[in-house]
Design a protein around this motif. Structure first.
Motif, PDB file in Angstrom:
ATOM      1  N   LYS A  71      40.548 -10.065  72.491  1.00  0.00           N
ATOM      2  CA  LYS A  71      40.625 -11.445  72.018  1.00  0.00           C
ATOM      3  C   LYS A  71      39.441 -11.846  71.132  1.00  0.00           C
ATOM      4  O   LYS A  71      39.513 -12.817  70.388  1.00  0.00           O
ATOM      5  N   GLY A  72      38.349 -11.089  71.196  1.00  0.00           N
ATOM      6  CA  GLY A  72      37.180 -11.424  70.392  1.00  0.00           C
ATOM      7  C   GLY A  72      37.214 -10.882  68.973  1.00  0.00           C
ATOM      8  O   GLY A  72      36.283 -11.105  68.194  1.00  0.00           O
ATOM      9  N   ILE A  73      38.286 -10.177  68.621  1.00  0.00           N
ATOM     10  CA  ILE A  73      38.393  -9.638  67.258  1.00  0.00           C
ATOM     11  C   ILE A  73      38.695 -10.783  66.297  1.00  0.00           C
ATOM     12  O   ILE A  73      39.653 -11.523  66.485  1.00  0.00           O
ATOM     13  N   PRO A  74      37.897 -10.962  65.232  1.00  0.00           N
ATOM     14  CA  PRO A  74      38.103 -12.094  64.309  1.00  0.00           C
ATOM     15  C   PRO A  74      39.180 -11.803  63.267  1.00  0.00           C
ATOM     16  O   PRO A  74      39.264 -10.689  62.738  1.00  0.00           O
ATOM     17  N   THR A  75      40.003 -12.799  62.975  1.00  0.00           N
ATOM     18  CA  THR A  75      41.002 -12.686  61.908  1.00  0.00           C
ATOM     19  C   THR A  75      40.989 -13.892  60.972  1.00  0.00           C
ATOM     20  O   THR A  75      41.608 -13.849  59.910  1.00  0.00           O
ATOM     21  N   GLU A  81      42.836  -8.270  61.402  1.00  0.00           N
ATOM     22  CA  GLU A  81      41.402  -8.176  61.128  1.00  0.00           C
ATOM     23  C   GLU A  81      41.091  -7.408  59.854  1.00  0.00           C
ATOM     24  O   GLU A  81      40.059  -7.651  59.215  1.00  0.00           O
ATOM     25  N   ASN A  82      41.938  -6.477  59.455  1.00  0.00           N
ATOM     26  CA  ASN A  82      41.679  -5.711  58.235  1.00  0.00           C
ATOM     27  C   ASN A  82      41.757  -6.586  56.989  1.00  0.00           C
ATOM     28  O   ASN A  82      40.966  -6.424  56.053  1.00  0.00           O
ATOM     29  N   ASP A  83      42.735  -7.495  56.962  1.00  0.00           N
ATOM     30  CA  ASP A  83      42.840  -8.426  55.829  1.00  0.00           C
ATOM     31  C   ASP A  83      41.585  -9.280  55.719  1.00  0.00           C
ATOM     32  O   ASP A  83      41.062  -9.520  54.628  1.00  0.00           O
ATOM     33  N   PHE A  84      41.100  -9.752  56.872  1.00  0.00           N
ATOM     34  CA  PHE A  84      39.893 -10.584  56.905  1.00  0.00           C
ATOM     35  C   PHE A  84      38.673  -9.784  56.474  1.00  0.00           C
ATOM     36  O   PHE A  84      37.848 -10.247  55.667  1.00  0.00           O
ATOM     37  N   ALA A  85      38.540  -8.569  56.984  1.00  0.00           N
ATOM     38  CA  ALA A  85      37.379  -7.733  56.653  1.00  0.00           C
ATOM     39  C   ALA A  85      37.340  -7.422  55.154  1.00  0.00           C
ATOM     40  O   ALA A  85      36.263  -7.383  54.552  1.00  0.00           O
ATOM     41  N   SER A  86      38.510  -7.193  54.556  1.00  0.00           N
ATOM     42  CA  SER A  86      38.553  -6.902  53.117  1.00  0.00           C
ATOM     43  C   SER A  86      38.106  -8.114  52.306  1.00  0.00           C
ATOM     44  O   SER A  86      37.429  -7.972  51.282  1.00  0.00           O
ATOM     45  N   PHE A  87      38.493  -9.304  52.764  1.00  0.00           N
ATOM     46  CA  PHE A  87      38.014 -10.517  52.101  1.00  0.00           C
ATOM     47  C   PHE A  87      36.494 -10.615  52.208  1.00  0.00           C
ATOM     48  O   PHE A  87      35.801 -10.908  51.220  1.00  0.00           O
ATOM     49  N   ALA A 130      35.430  -6.301  63.422  1.00  0.00           N
ATOM     50  CA  ALA A 130      36.797  -5.933  63.033  1.00  0.00           C
ATOM     51  C   ALA A 130      37.004  -4.423  63.019  1.00  0.00           C
ATOM     52  O   ALA A 130      38.151  -3.961  62.935  1.00  0.00           O
ATOM     53  N   SER A 131      35.914  -3.654  63.107  1.00  0.00           N
ATOM     54  CA  SER A 131      35.976  -2.181  63.102  1.00  0.00           C
ATOM     55  C   SER A 131      36.765  -1.654  61.907  1.00  0.00           C
ATOM     56  O   SER A 131      37.570  -0.724  62.037  1.00  0.00           O
ATOM     57  N   SER A 144      42.432  -1.184  52.896  1.00  0.00           N
ATOM     58  CA  SER A 144      42.418  -1.497  54.317  1.00  0.00           C
ATOM     59  C   SER A 144      43.629  -2.323  54.763  1.00  0.00           C
ATOM     60  O   SER A 144      44.249  -2.011  55.778  1.00  0.00           O
ATOM     61  N   PRO A 145      44.017  -3.396  54.041  1.00  0.00           N
ATOM     62  CA  PRO A 145      45.178  -4.186  54.477  1.00  0.00           C
ATOM     63  C   PRO A 145      46.491  -3.402  54.363  1.00  0.00           C
ATOM     64  O   PRO A 145      46.593  -2.442  53.598  1.00  0.00           O
ATOM     65  N   ASN A 146      47.502  -3.840  55.126  1.00  0.00           N
ATOM     66  CA  ASN A 146      48.822  -3.215  55.041  1.00  0.00           C
ATOM     67  C   ASN A 146      49.404  -3.346  53.639  1.00  0.00           C
ATOM     68  O   ASN A 146      49.992  -2.425  53.104  1.00  0.00           O
ATOM     69  N   SER A 147      49.273  -4.544  53.064  1.00  0.00           N
ATOM     70  CA  SER A 147      49.741  -4.766  51.692  1.00  0.00           C
ATOM     71  C   SER A 147      48.838  -5.784  51.026  1.00  0.00           C
ATOM     72  O   SER A 147      48.712  -6.912  51.495  1.00  0.00           O
TER      73      SER A 147
END
Length: 495
Positions: free
Chosen positions: A221-225, A231-237, A275-276, A454-457
Motif C-alpha cells: 500500500k505504500g507504493i506511490p502512484t 507506479e511505473n507511469d509515475f516514476a517515468s514522469f 516505485a522500484s 517503463s510504462p505499459n503504453s
C-alpha cells in the motif's frame, strides 16, 4: 487593463474558487473518511494556490485563447485521474473537455480572422513537425485498412490525435521567452503537486480511485502512484521532472527557488526508489550524463569530478557489498535490452517480445500491424513464447510495430534534431529564461530515452506529448527568433 476587464477576470477567479470549494463540500458530504479528506484538501489547496500564482504572474493580460490552452496544459499532468463520465467505454475527463473546447475556440477565431490566431497559424506552417504530425495521423487512419481490430486502432488514433493536437496548440500559443518561462513553472508547480500526492500515497496509504494499489496486498500500500494507474507511469514522469528541479536548483536566483529545486529532486528520487522502477534509475543516470557533458562548463566538470572522486572512493571501498548490489540491479535492467538465453524470466520474456515485434514487422513489409493491434498479434501469432505477457513494454518498439518503419525513423530523426538544437541553445544562450528551460529539456530528453520503456503504453500518457511539444516549441522559437507579439486581451500590440 480597463475596469471592465479587471472585473471580468476577478469574477472568473472568484467563480473558480467557488467551484473548488463546492467540490470540496460535496466530497465531505459524501462521507469520505478522514484520510481521503487529507488528500482532497492537499490537492484543493495546492491547486488554488498554484492557480493564484499563475493568474497574477501570467494570465492577467493574456489572450483568452492563451488561458484556455494553458488550462489544457495543466490538465495534461492530471490525465484521467479525475474521470467525469463514461460513454461506451470512452472516459471523459478534464483534459478531453478542455481539448475539445480549445479546438472549438480555435475554429471560431479562424472564422473571425482573429489576428492573434492568424499570426500563430502562419508561424506553424514553417514548422517541420506540423507536416510530420499530419503524416503520422494520416498513416494511422490509413492503417485501418489492414487492422484486425479496428476499434483498438481507432482508440489508439484518438490518443495519437490528442497528443499531436496538444503539440500544435503549444506551437500556436507559446511564442516567446516569457511564454516558455511560464511553461517551465507549470512543470515545477504540477510536479510539486504530484510529488506531494505521491508522498501522501506512501505515508498515509491513501490512493486515488484510478490507482492499481487500491487492489493489492496491505504490504504494498505504500507504493506511490499519484495520479497514474501504476507506479511505473509515475516514476517515468518523475525521471523527467527531476531535471526541471535540477535546473531550478542550478539557475534559481533566490534561496527559495533553490530550496524548492533541491526538495523536489530529493523527493522525486525517493519516490522512484519506492516505485522500484529500475528503468528509471537508468533514465536518471542518462539525464545526469547529459547534464555533465552538455550543460556544465569544462571547469565545472573538473571540479565536480574531483569532488565526486573524493566522496565516492571511500564509499566504494568501505561499502562495496551494497554498491555491488546496486550495480547488479542496474546490470539486470540493461540486460533486458540485450540478447540473452533463458526460459521464463523477465529478461527472456522481454527479449522474446522484441523478437516477435521484428517478426511481425518483417511480415508486414515494414508497415507495422496497425495501431493498437500488437497485443492481439502477440496472443494469436507469436513465434517466440512470452509466458502470457503480451505488452511490449517499450515505447520505441510500440511506435515501430504500430506505425511502421517510415514513421519510426521520422520520429527518431526528430528527437535527434531536437537534442542537437537544444545543445546549441544551452551552449550559446546565457539569459536566465533560456537556461531554465533549455537545461531542463536537454537533460529530460536524455532521461526520456529510458523512461519511455517503463510504462505499459506511453501513447496514452499526456505528459509524453506535452514534453515533446515543449521541446519542439522551444527549439522552434529559439531557432526562428522570438515572436515579439505581446499577449493582450484579444488584440496584438507591438512594443
Amino acid at each position: 487593463m480597463n475596469t471592465y476587464a479587471k472585473t471580468k477576470y476577478h469574477a472568473s477567479f472568484i467563480g473558480l474558487s467557488i467551484i473548488l470549494l463546492l467540490a470540496y463540500l460535496v466530497v465531505m458530504l459524501k462521507g469520505v473518511d478522514l484520510q481521503k479528506l487529507i488528500l482532497v484538501s492537499f490537492v484543493g489547496v495546492t491547486a488554488l494556490g498554484g492557480l493564484t500564482f499563475i493568474w497574477h504572474r501570467w494570465w492577467k493580460k493574456a489572450h483568452r485563447f492563451h488561458i484556455a490552452v494553458s488550462l489544457l496544459v495543466l490538465s495534461s499532468f492530471i490525465g484521467a485521474a479525475v474521470p467525469l463520465y463514461k460513454v461506451a467505454g470512452f472516459t471523459i475527463y478534464p483534459f478531453r473537455i478542455l481539448l475539445a473546447w480549445c479546438i472549438f475556440m480555435l475554429i471560431g477565431f479562424i472564422y473571425y480572422q482573429n489576428k492573434y490566431i492568424v499570426t500563430g497559424l502562419s508561424r506553424m506552417k514553417e514548422s517541420i513537425f506540423t507536416s510530420f504530425g499530419g503524416l503520422w495521423l494520416f498513416f494511422g487512419f490509413f492503417a485501418l485498412s489492414w487492422s484486425i481490430n479496428p476499434m483498438n486502432t481507432i482508440q489508439d488514433i484518438i490518443f495519437l490525435a490528442s497528443g499531436i493536437f496538444l503539440i500544435y496548440l503549444i506551437l500556436l500559443v507559446y511564442r516567446n521567452e516569457e511564454d516558455y518561462k511560464e511553461l517551465y513553472f507549470y512543470w515545477i508547480i504540477m510536479s510539486l503537486l504530484l510529488v506531494g500526492i505521491g508522498l501522501i500515497n506512501h505515508f498515509f496509504h491513501i490512493h486515488l480511485p484510478i490507482s492499481r494499489i487500491n487492489h493489492v496486498a496491505q504490504y504494498q500500500k505504500g507504493i506511490p502512484t499519484a495520479v497514474f494507474t501504476n507506479e511505473n507511469d509515475f516514476a517515468s514522469f518523475l525521471a523527467i521532472a527531476i531535471f526541471f528541479f535540477l535546473s531550478l536548483l542550478k539557475n534559481g536566483k533566490s534561496l527559495a527557488y533553490k530550496l524548492i529545486g533541491l526538495s523536489g529532486m530529493v523527493c522525486s528520487i525517493y519516490l522512484i526508489v519506492l516505485a522500484s522502477s529500475r528503468a528509471n534509475y537508468i533514465a536518471i543516470l542518462l539525464g545526469l550524463i547529459v547534464w555533465f557533458l552538455f550543460v556544465l562548463k569544462p571547469s565545472q566538470r573538473l571540479r565536480l569530478s574531483l569532488a565526486g572522486l573524493l566522496f565516492f572512493l571511500p564509499v566504494v571501498i568501505f561499502l562495496w557489498d551494497k554498491v555491488s548490489g546496486v550495480l547488479g540491479s542496474v546490470g539486470k535492467e540493461l540486460a533486458t535490452l540485450l540478447p540473452t538465453e533463458g526460459g521464463g524470466d523477465s529478461v527472456s520474456i522481454r527479449e522474446n517480445l522484441l523478437k516477435n515485434v521484428m517478426v511481425f514487422l518483417e511480415n508486414s513489409f515494414g508497415f507495422g500491424v496497425a495501431p493498437g493491434n500488437i497485443e492481439l498479434y502477440m496472443k494469436k501469432f507469436q513465434v517466440y513464447d512470452t509466458s502470457g505477457d503480451y505488452n511490449v513494454h517499450n515505447w520505441w518498439a510500440e511506435v515501430l510495430i504500430h506505425y511502421g518503419v517510415i514513421i519510426f525513423v521520422g520520429y527518431i530523426l526528430l528527437l535527434i534534431y531536437l537534442f542537437i538544437q537544444l545543445v546549441k541553445i544551452v551552449r550559446t544562450n546565457h539569459d536566465q529564461a533560456s537556461r531554465y528551460m533549455g537545461e531542463a529539456l536537454i537533460c529530460g530528453l536524455g532521461a526520456f530515452t529510458m523512461a519511455s520503456i517503463s510504462p505499459n503504453s506511453f501513447m496514452a500518457l499526456h505528459y509524453n506529448w506535452l514534453f515533446i511539444g515543449v521541446c519542439i516549441g522551444f527549439v522552434y522559437m529559439k531557432k526562428k527568433g522570438e515572436d515579439h507579439i505581446v499577449k493582450t486581451n484579444g488584440s496584438i500590440n507591438h512594443p
